[in-house]
Design an enzyme around this catalytic site. Structure first.
Site, PDB file in Angstrom:
ATOM      1  CE  LYS A 155     -14.114  -3.690   0.805  1.00  0.00           C
ATOM      2  NZ  LYS A 155     -12.779  -3.789   1.356  1.00  0.00           N
TER       3      LYS A 155
ATOM      4  CE  LYS B 258      -8.409  -9.474  -1.730  1.00  0.00           C
ATOM      5  NZ  LYS B 258      -8.647  -9.602  -0.358  1.00  0.00           N
TER       6      LYS B 258
ATOM      7  CE  LYS C 210      -4.423  -1.527   1.973  1.00  0.00           C
ATOM      8  NZ  LYS C 210      -5.410  -1.125   2.986  1.00  0.00           N
TER       9      LYS C 210
END
Ligand code: AMP
Ligand code: TRP
Length: 327
Positions: A195, A192, A111
């Site tokens: 969202k 994967k 991140k």
């Protein structure tokens, strides 16, 4: 009865992957265990969130918890920010966490990579997650693979605390549910379904309408063959679509293979879309009812009360053991 706890960030629209991999299992777990399910809004702000969007997403995710079948009379359903003990124990555990441990976290590396300014909260995220889990004396934490490293750190912190200050926390275990494949992205079967993917065509949101679902699935990437066959190595895209189909119907993978033998991908994708629509439609109907009634507020109020009673007791014990003067 084991105590189960998990959390989902309100950082975007929940996807079919969240439903199959998480929510649906939570619904089964609440029948047999003492369950705590929360929307982790304090974690969501470890990356910048637009206030209006955060509020909407938090309400939407909570309503989807209820619409999926989580029942406030069976589970404790609440917002992380409604139980103040999370932030407080998070701080206490941050002081016991080593820099080196946080530097090793792959989620932090992912991140933060390429970002110019990184909030300190993104770095200390795992200490807050440990607090979420340890506040409730949790035994089992249903999470995906990507969270195992955070759970390992939680276990280390629990052991460290117990050794330094006396036996306080049970050591939680990760719980990988029996049902619940890892659902992959529709545009790239090596990632994967998520969202946070900027390409909305890569996921099916739990709130996507029937036509959007049909369109996304008809455009989903496949190999250039025509055999509906489960083979993760050679046909990852079709295998992923077959897992989705099996999860949204009562057909097994073998039955799906047999049904579409010699027919190519067209009829398979069409039926798959109808299976997904049939799975999500009742949830969407319930979602609309929940959002237009006062159900959400009432559930959150009682959830926060029940959770706070337990969390405050743990926090008091922790502070006493650490040498704080109690009020
Ligand atoms: P996330 O959306 O990554 O914050 O994950 C919230 C929960 O949903 C975790 O328990 C994940 O394991 C689960 N989850 C998220 N995406 C998927 C997916 N594509 N397939 C299966 N489970 C998922
Ligand atoms: N970090 C988890 C995720 O991104 C969310 C989370 C926060 C969580 N606190 C938790 C999961 C406690 C399980 C238990 O998916």
């Amino acid at each position: 009865m084991k105590r189960v706890l998990s959390g989902i960030q309100p950082s975007g629209q929940l996807t079919l992957g969240n439903y199959i991999g998480a929510l649906r299992n939570y619904v089964l777990l609440q029948e047999e265990h003492d369950c705590f399910f929360m929307v982790v809004d304090l974690h969501a702000i470890t990356v910048p969130q637009e206030p209006a969007a955060l509020k909407e997403q938090t309400e939407s995710v909570t309503a989807l918890f209820l619409a999926s079948g989580l029942d406030p009379t069976k589970s404790n359903i609440f917002l992380q920010s409604h139980v103040r003990a999370h932030a407080e124990l998070g701080w206490l555990l941050t002081t016991l966490t080593y820099m080196g441990e946080l530097e090793r976290m792959t989620q932090f590396k992912d991140k933060s990579s390429g970002k110019e300014s990184i909030g300190a909260g993104l770095f200390t995220y795992p200490s807050l997650m440990a607090a979420d889990i340890l506040l409730y004396g949790t035994n089992l934490v249903p999470v995906g693979d990507d969270q195992k490293q955070h759970l390992e750190l939680t276990r280390d912190l629990a052991n460290r605390f117990n050794q330094r200050f006396g036996e306080t926390f049970p050591i939680p275990e990760p719980f990988i549910p029996k049902v619940g494949a890892r659902i992959m992205s529709l545009d790239d079967a090596s990632k994967k379904m998520s969202k946070s993917n900027p390409n909305a065509g890569s996921y099916i949101a739990m709130l996507d309408g029937p036509d959007v679902i049909r369109k996304k699935l008809s455009r989903s990437v496949t190999d250039s063959g025509r055999e509906v066959k489960y083979d993760l190595a050679a046909k990852p895209e079709i295998s992923n679509l077959m897992s989705i189909y099996a999860s949204c119907s009562d057909l097994s993978i073998q039955q799906i293979e047999a049904r579409y033998e010699g027919q190519g991908y067209g009829p398979f994708k069409k039926d798959l879309a109808e299976a997904v629509v049939a799975t999500l439609e009742p949830i969407q109907q319930r979602y609309r009812d929940i959002r237009s009634s006062g159900e959400l507020e009432a559930a959150l109020r009682s959830g926060a009360e029940q959770a706070s009673a337990i969390a405050d007791k743990t926090l008091r014990e922790v502070k006493a053991r650490m040498g704080f003067v109690l009020p």
